[in-house]
Design an enzyme around this catalytic site. Structure first.
Site, mmCIF file in Angstrom:
data_model
loop_
_atom_site.group_PDB
_atom_site.id
_atom_site.type_symbol
_atom_site.label_atom_id
_atom_site.label_comp_id
_atom_site.label_asym_id
_atom_site.label_seq_id
_atom_site.Cartn_x
_atom_site.Cartn_y
_atom_site.Cartn_z
ATOM 1 N N HIS A 73 0.857 -1.184 0.000
ATOM 2 C CA HIS A 73 0.000 0.000 0.000
ATOM 3 C C HIS A 73 0.894 1.236 0.000
ATOM 4 O O HIS A 73 1.869 1.306 0.752
ATOM 5 C CB HIS A 73 -0.898 -0.008 1.248
ATOM 6 N N HIS A 80 1.446 10.979 -2.257
ATOM 7 C CA HIS A 80 0.196 10.772 -1.544
ATOM 8 C C HIS A 80 -0.571 12.082 -1.598
ATOM 9 O O HIS A 80 -0.187 13.055 -0.947
ATOM 10 C CB HIS A 80 0.479 10.348 -0.097
#
Length: 588
Positions: free
Chosen positions: A120, A166
């Site tokens: 992830h 991100h």
């Protein structure tokens, strides 16, 4: 026997005997039973390997090869004495998992039939809010055997190229092309089975076209491109050896206003998960209750990481066709909530993603539907947004419902990640583990496996923890205690379905670098196929938190019977040079 001295104060020093490693009494008894005139010949050793170690195919030639490997320890090369027999049992070649030459599961089935080692936010070097994005953690993950790499792709500052970061956080970006090139270079270092790149796409159609060009040029002939837009069944890992696969949602139009939206506050707050190196244990999952997950706001959909894009959205028409052609595993949910998401289309295999919180809720109300969905389709589970420290969750919840891609933050550490590492020690460490048959079967009344149901005990695993060694060589002598040798104890238990999960603890052995416990534990297992044996060693501290002394996690399905040498690992999963336990495993 030598002595070790610890300073207590300026005028007082304590001296402790430093013992040499000595075989426990049960090992001595077994040696007496399988030896003649204090010597274990090849014939004797073969009998020991078959009867105690349960190595039914062992031959006298195998036994002689073991004896020959210890010739330099003694002059009599035609047998083992007690010392060399003990060295053999505690040696690196007597490992606890099946001595397979490598991959031994059937790899010819569709991808949906396997648990897949999944990362992830694979590009993050630390926390989820402000760490540096880099290709280095991607390389590290691939070297460990991770097979699914996630990249969040965004326009760069000048909107003419593509960065990985991100989104809507303070993480510093890394160029997409750099990540792709590192994947190309390291994809098959640890395993020849396919690497899947999951793209979280936040791009305009022109940048999607640019990504398509980058991907095509970087991977060339190793990029797998499907013949049609959708497929009834996914290809097999065997057919995709040394290939790169792209998985993403069908392209959608990137809206600049999205950047200006207030970020989901699910990133705020403190992680309620495995936020210590080993201080908190893994929460279980019980029928009708998920109260073990303290601090979880289950009313808030945690979609910040994985924005929903519905298959019928008109924005799909803005896609770059060359980008869409790259997608082998299509992701995205149908409109209509959980019932629509889990509806099985016989003509189309697909992937959906759920946050760990969404999965928790869904297993209570739709547990069987999830199992049924994952028989043909792929379910990816990702950590909730509050895990800003890159902690993880209990992977067994997803695995026991058939979820193939249980996505983990690989840059951290903790008990949950130890389970992930343990699961993928199976099948030669290739990153693909075939799911048990019961997760792939449907009964006569359309019944499927229910991990929360009360099932009969299939087998009982009996574990004997004899002793441990190696800390004296791998740690500073004052690492555990300034004033005396350490007081080690072991924790042994099972992670699996709720009815199988349990942890037990030995007594602490005071002031000893070579603890000998000689304790036995029995673990009844209803679903041994999903069980992982958890092993930890800690040093008891009366005034502070106990110190960490090593851990490992082993898949029960590949555990070898008999007396085995079990190497321990650090908090980050790196194997210690010397630290190991002598244990015995028996099934009955």
């Amino acid at each position: 026997m030598s002595k070790q001295t610890y300073s207590v104060c300026l005028c007082y020093r304590r001296r402790f005997k430093l013992a040499l490693s000595e075989a426990p009494q049960e090992i001595k008894t077994l040696f007496d039973q399988y030896s003649e005139n204090e010597l274990m010949t090849a014939s004797n050793l073969k009998r020991f390997l078959i009867e105690v170690q349960r190595e039914e195919k062992a031959t006298e030639e195998d036994a002689q090869a073991i004896i020959d490997s210890f010739k330099h320890f003694h002059r009599r090369g035609f047998g083992l004495n007690l010392e060399t027999f003990f060295k053999f049992l505690f040696g690196d070649s007597n490992f606890p998992l099946l001595p397979s030459t490598g991959v031994h599961h059937d790899m010819t089935l569709p991808l949906s039939h396997y648990f897949i080692y999944t990362g992830h936010n694979s590009y993050l070097t630390g926390n989820q809010l402000s760490s540096v994005c880099s290709d280095i953690p991607i390389v590290n993950a691939l070297k460990r055997g991770v097979r699914v790499i996630e990249l969040d792709i965004w326009p760069n500052a000048s909107k003419d190229d593509v960065d990985v970061l991100h989104g809507r956080t303070l993480t510093t970006p890394v160029e997409l092309i750099r990540c792709l090139r590192s994947i190309r270079e390291h994809a098959f270092v640890a395993s020849e089975y396919p690497v899947i790149i999951t793209l979280e796409d936040h791009l305009t159609p022109d940048l999607q076209a640019k990504v398509a060009e980058m991907v095509t040029q970087t991977f060339g002939e190793i990029l797998f491109s499907p013949d049609s837009e959708s497929m009834k069944e996914f290809p097999s890992p065997e057919s995709l050896k040394k290939r790169i696969i792209i998985s993403t949602k069908p392209p959608k139009e990137y809206l600049e206003t999205k950047e200006k939206e207030k970020g989901d506050d699910s990133h705020q707050g403190k992680s309620s998960g495995d936020d210590e190196a080993w201080g908190k244990d893994i929460p279980s999952f019980k029928s009708g209750s998920i109260s073990d997950y303290k601090g979880s706001n289950l009313d808030k959909e945690d979609l910040n990481d994985e924005e929903d894009i519905y298959e019928s959205d008109k924005s799909h028409h803005n896609e770059a066709p060359e980008y869409k052609r790259l997608i082998t595993i299509h992701a995205g949910k149908s409109k209509g909530g959980i019932d629509a998401w889990l509806k099985v289309d016989p003509d189309k295999a697909r992937r959906i993603s759920l946050s760990e919180q969404q999965l928790e809720k869904a297993t209570i109300t739709h547990g069987k539907e999830i199992v049924r969905f994952t028989q043909r389709n792929i379910l990816r589970v990702f950590p909730k947004g509050t895990r800003i420290d890159s902690s993880n969750y209990n992977p067994l919840i997803g695995w026991s419902h058939g979820a193939q891609m249980v996505a983990f933050n690989m840059q951290g550490y903790g008990r949950s990640l130890w389970l992930m590492q343990g699961m993928f020690r199976a099948n030669g460490g290739c990153g693909y583990v075939k799911k048990p048959d019961f997760l792939l079967e449907t009964g006569p009344d359309n019944e499927v496996f229910d991990p929360k149901s009360k099932l009969p005990v299939k087998t009982t695993l009996k574990v004997t923890v004899y002793m441990g060694e190696g800390w004296y060589y791998d740690f500073k002598h004052t690492h555990f205690d300034q004033y005396s040798p350490p007081d080690f104890y072991a924790r042994v238990g099972i992670a699996g379905v709720p009815n199988d999960s349990i942890m037990r603890k030995t007594k602490a052995i005071e002031d000893n670098w070579l603890p000998t416990w000689n304790e036995v534990f029995e673990f009844p297992l209803t679903v041994p196929e999903l069980a992982l044996l958890r092993i930890e060693v800690h040093e008891y501290d009366m005034s502070e938190k106990d110190d960490f002394g090593g851990q490992t996690c082993l898949p029960v399905s590949e555990l070898r019977s008999g007396i085995r040498s079990v190497s321990l690992h650090s908090q980050k999963g790196e194997k210690y040079n010397s630290v190991k336990l002598l244990m015995r495993f028996e099934f009955h």
